[in-house]
Scaffold this motif. Sequence first.
Motif, short mmCIF file in Angstrom:
data_model
loop_
_atom_site.label_atom_id
_atom_site.label_comp_id
_atom_site.label_asym_id
_atom_site.label_seq_id
_atom_site.Cartn_x
_atom_site.Cartn_y
_atom_site.Cartn_z
N GLN A 175 13.14 47.48 59.79
CA GLN A 175 13.07 46.51 60.88
C GLN A 175 14.26 46.66 61.82
OE1 GLN A 175 12.80 43.05 58.37
NE2 GLN A 175 10.58 42.81 58.75
N LEU A 176 15.44 46.87 61.27
CA LEU A 176 16.62 47.08 62.09
C LEU A 176 16.49 48.39 62.88
CD1 LEU A 176 19.34 45.94 59.54
CD2 LEU A 176 18.89 44.86 61.75
N ALA A 177 15.99 49.42 62.21
CA ALA A 177 15.81 50.71 62.88
C ALA A 177 14.80 50.61 64.01
CB ALA A 177 15.38 51.77 61.87
N GLY A 178 13.87 49.65 63.90
CA GLY A 178 12.89 49.47 64.97
C GLY A 178 13.51 48.94 66.25
N LEU A 179 14.74 48.42 66.15
CA LEU A 179 15.44 47.91 67.32
C LEU A 179 16.30 48.97 67.99
CD1 LEU A 179 16.63 44.50 65.81
CD2 LEU A 179 14.57 44.94 67.16
N GLY A 180 16.47 50.10 67.31
CA GLY A 180 17.31 51.18 67.85
C GLY A 180 17.90 52.00 66.73
N ALA A 251 26.31 45.49 64.37
CA ALA A 251 25.42 44.45 63.86
C ALA A 251 26.00 43.75 62.64
CB ALA A 251 24.07 45.05 63.50
N ALA A 252 26.88 44.42 61.91
CA ALA A 252 27.51 43.84 60.73
C ALA A 252 28.73 44.67 60.37
CB ALA A 252 26.53 43.80 59.55
N PHE A 253 29.70 44.02 59.73
CA PHE A 253 30.85 44.76 59.21
C PHE A 253 31.19 44.27 57.81
CE2 PHE A 253 33.15 40.96 60.47
CZ PHE A 253 34.21 40.88 59.57
N HIS A 254 31.83 45.13 57.04
CA HIS A 254 32.29 44.80 55.69
C HIS A 254 33.70 45.38 55.55
CE1 HIS A 254 31.06 43.74 51.45
NE2 HIS A 254 32.27 44.24 51.30
N TYR A 255 34.68 44.51 55.47
CA TYR A 255 36.09 44.87 55.43
C TYR A 255 36.55 44.72 53.98
CZ TYR A 255 41.09 43.74 56.72
OH TYR A 255 42.46 43.66 56.86
N PHE A 256 36.98 45.83 53.38
CA PHE A 256 37.42 45.76 51.98
C PHE A 256 38.66 46.61 51.76
CE2 PHE A 256 34.52 49.44 51.80
CZ PHE A 256 35.16 50.32 50.94
N PHE A 257 39.24 46.43 50.58
CA PHE A 257 40.42 47.19 50.20
C PHE A 257 40.07 48.12 49.04
CE2 PHE A 257 42.01 42.98 51.63
CZ PHE A 257 42.53 43.41 52.84
#
Length: 375
Positions: A175-180, A251-257
């Motif tokens: 579905q996300l890929a359908g947006l671009g 669209a989203a991020f994940h910040y980790f160590f």
Amino acid sequence: MIETVSTIEEFEALEPEWDGLVRAMPRPSPFLLHGWLAEWCRHYGAGAELRVHVARRGGRLVGALPIVVRRRAGLRVATFMGGPEAVLPDVLLAAGEDGEVCAALTGRLGESGCDVVDFHGLPAQSRIAAALGPRLEVIQRVEAPVLDLTEGWDAVYRAKTSSKKRNLHRRRRRQLAGLGTLDVSVARSPDELAPALEEAFDLHARRWEGRPDGSGFASPTGRRFHRAVLARLAAVDAARIVTLRVAGRAAAFHYFFALEGCMYVHRLAFDPTLARFSPGLVNTLDAIEAAAGEGLRRVEFLGGDECYKDELADRFEPLYDGVGAASSARGRAYAAAHMNGIRLRLRLKRSPRLRRLYFDGVAPVRRLARRAPAP
């Protein structure tokens, strides 16, 4: 020999030896890395007295207890450097050192001139809790889910999810890929992290717009702090930001160590206009896959009770708060009131109705009160 460091300049001089003590912890905390603590002092330490007790043997740094003392309710309260966000704090000891050094460092708390100590996010079997014994009242605050990645991400993902759940994840990705065009990037170097962090600030601000956000991540001070701290953590290869982009837009991020073979989840957010496609969850799966791909063997989710964490977790390794070691009647009253407040919040969280009241009503008011300037 035990000495006390009381200025940021003296603390900066400890940098060459400090992180070795952090890496030697049974459960290493990225929030005790030297760069994190130094920048925290610069950005959030106003009004705090630095009391970093350090132990040396033959000139070599073999132990440390990073403490600050602040005025609170008319009392001098000792906390770990880094504030409430700095979870898994403890006495730092070099490999091979014993309880004698820990006891000597803990004994310096009495020389810090504090009325009471208030420690947040302690690990189980905490060294400082053991050293203080019955003088410190300890209570579990967070279950802290943990995921084992030693079998590799593909095997872990299949073991932890049903075919129905995996089909749902694939559908969300389609579905996300359908947006671009979908693109996943892992920022690790200073040049990569700097622009990824700016995208993260923007996503976080949009995600929490109009809602109470106690993290302060995208606040002016939070932005300055993270820009400074990421440059320092990148120098020791401890910071990662995984970004999911749709048609070139974050669209989203994940910040980790990444520290000593472990992934520590820190901040994540997604574009709320795409919420129905679960970009945050899709990006989290990408982040864990990236962590496993570089050889990290364990995920520490640390806080929160989101369903996806519970579903993925192998076990829980709780975090604790410890309050006590009071040196006065007022200090003991503070400790008792603080612990009663913690117990009340825990009861509220167990009741769905009271939980909504607390998080939608009481908690936002408390956050605003904390941010309000003093008269």
